[in-house]
Write an enzyme that holds these catalytic residues in place. Structure first.
Site, short mmCIF file in Angstrom:
data_model
loop_
_atom_site.label_atom_id
_atom_site.label_comp_id
_atom_site.label_asym_id
_atom_site.label_seq_id
_atom_site.Cartn_x
_atom_site.Cartn_y
_atom_site.Cartn_z
N TYR A 1 -1.53 0.11 10.26
CA TYR A 1 -1.74 -0.41 8.90
C TYR A 1 -0.54 -0.06 8.02
CZ TYR A 1 -3.78 -0.92 4.22
OH TYR A 1 -3.99 -1.27 2.91
N SER B 1 0.84 -1.20 0.00
CA SER B 1 0.00 0.00 0.00
C SER B 1 0.87 1.24 0.00
CB SER B 1 -0.88 0.05 1.24
OG SER B 1 -1.58 1.28 1.31
P1 NDP Z 1 -11.44 -5.90 -0.05
O1 NDP Z 1 -11.91 -5.75 1.37
O2 NDP Z 1 -12.44 -5.84 -1.15
O3 NDP Z 1 -10.59 -7.24 -0.22
C1 NDP Z 1 -9.90 -7.88 0.82
C2 NDP Z 1 -10.12 -9.36 0.68
O4 NDP Z 1 -9.26 -10.04 1.58
C3 NDP Z 1 -11.55 -9.76 1.03
O5 NDP Z 1 -12.05 -10.59 -0.01
C4 NDP Z 1 -11.43 -10.51 2.35
O6 NDP Z 1 -12.40 -11.56 2.39
C5 NDP Z 1 -10.00 -11.03 2.28
N1 NDP Z 1 -9.38 -11.19 3.58
C6 NDP Z 1 -9.15 -10.25 4.51
N2 NDP Z 1 -8.56 -10.77 5.59
C7 NDP Z 1 -8.40 -12.09 5.32
C8 NDP Z 1 -7.85 -13.18 6.04
N3 NDP Z 1 -7.36 -13.04 7.29
N4 NDP Z 1 -7.85 -14.39 5.47
C9 NDP Z 1 -8.37 -14.57 4.23
N5 NDP Z 1 -8.89 -13.58 3.49
C10 NDP Z 1 -8.91 -12.36 4.05
O7 NDP Z 1 -10.38 -4.74 -0.23
P2 NDP Z 1 -9.29 -4.47 -1.37
O8 NDP Z 1 -9.54 -5.27 -2.57
O9 NDP Z 1 -9.20 -3.01 -1.48
O10 NDP Z 1 -7.97 -4.97 -0.61
C11 NDP Z 1 -7.06 -5.91 -1.19
C12 NDP Z 1 -5.65 -5.56 -0.73
O11 NDP Z 1 -5.29 -4.28 -1.26
C13 NDP Z 1 -5.47 -5.48 0.79
O12 NDP Z 1 -4.26 -6.08 1.15
C14 NDP Z 1 -5.44 -3.98 1.05
O13 NDP Z 1 -4.73 -3.66 2.21
C15 NDP Z 1 -4.75 -3.48 -0.22
N6 NDP Z 1 -4.93 -2.07 -0.52
C16 NDP Z 1 -6.18 -1.56 -0.84
C17 NDP Z 1 -6.32 -0.20 -1.11
C18 NDP Z 1 -7.63 0.44 -1.47
O14 NDP Z 1 -7.69 1.68 -1.57
N7 NDP Z 1 -8.70 -0.29 -1.71
C19 NDP Z 1 -5.16 0.71 -1.08
C20 NDP Z 1 -3.91 0.05 -0.80
C21 NDP Z 1 -3.82 -1.28 -0.53
P3 NDP Z 1 -12.99 -12.10 3.78
O15 NDP Z 1 -13.39 -10.90 4.57
O16 NDP Z 1 -14.14 -12.96 3.37
O17 NDP Z 1 -11.90 -12.89 4.43
#
Ligand code: NDP
Length: 241
Positions: free
Chosen positions: A145, A135
């Protein structure tokens, strides 16, 4: 030959976009997450060969079970699961709450990637690719974070050195503000959105597909000499020097 690709957190947002692109390229894509319904709906929706496996990537036992379900060889690992576990609410009331919040973000964003990679290490094929989703928060001092994502950047250097002799590349794709994901859990205001867009040089929010295309490149034959890097896909918010 059909590639096998594991996308953690592939049921929504960026992970789902990555899974969609790789499945369209003909890969057998495995998507994981904690919510069975969400994962199964995504696997159904994405065109191509997609297998959904429920797994909490912070839990070693669930990772051992996941590894047992995966095929013997993985060509691409995308450590995408994560999110900000400390996005709102009052400041922590005391040291115990502070410790709990920091642990939650370090576990969700750093430890999850570390444990997942270790769990599937023996399946990573020679010449395969690990792409970690970081990120721009890593460069902005964004509390627990940001610290977790900064830790991911440093761990990626360790990993790239460790896996390099096997021809495995390890890189971080660091998104900026990406709209159209579950990341903000409905807490995004129009003002917040406008602020985030204004700070980009290209005057728009990122989309999950922007990140997916960068991941696809880093996993492609064209990028086999690119390793140990952080590729920012943030509309130019963080400037490279
Ligand atoms: P989402 O919340 O849409 O996606 C995150 C996904 O990760 C969900 O499908 C969630 O599913 C899964 N997840 C979270 N924790 C766990 C866990 N412990 N085990 C298994 N699955 C997990 O958000 P984004 O697509 O935005 O995020 C994806 C990545 O991008 C993350 O790492 C985030 O930090 C990073 N990011 C996003 C930004 C943004 O602006 N959107 C900016 C910078 C980085 P479930 O809850 O069912 O487990």
């Amino acid at each position: 030959m059909i590639r096998t690709t594991l996308v953690t957190g592939g049921g929504s947002g960026i992970g789902k976009a990555v899974a969609t692109l790789f499945a369209a390229d003909g890969d057998h894509v495995f998507i994981t997450g904690r919510r069975k319904d969400l994962l199964e709906a995504a696997a159904e929706e994405i065109a191509g060969t997609v297998t959904a496996i429920v797994c909490d990537h912070t839990d070693p036992d669930q990772l051992i079970a996941l590894a047992a379900e995966l095929p013997p060889t993985l060509d691409v690992l995308v450590n995408n699961a994560g999110g900000n576990r400390d996005m709102e609410g009052p400041p922590p009331a005391g040291l115990h709450e502070l410790a709990a919040r920091w642990r939650a973000n370090l576990e969700a964003n750093l430890l999850a990637a570390v444990l997942t990679t270790a769990a599937v290490d023996d399946r990573l094929a020679e010449g395969s690719a690990v792409v970690n989703i970081g990120s721009f928060a890593a460069d902005r001092g964004a509390g627990s974070y940001g610290a977790a994502k900064a830790g991911m950047n440093t761990w990626n250097i360790f990993l790239a050195k460790q896996l390099g002799p096997r021809g495995i590349t390890c890189n971080v794709v660091a998104p900026g503000y990406i709209d159209e994901t579950e990341f903000f859990h409905g807490r995004k205001t129009p003002e917040f959105h406008a602020e985030r867009v204004t700070e980009t040089l290209v005057q728009r929010a990122g989309k999950p597909a922007d990140i997916a295309e960068a991941v696809r490149f880093l996993a492609s034959p064209a990028a086999r000499h690119i390793t140990c890097q952080v590729l920012r896909v943030d509309g130019g918010v963080i400037h490279s020097r």
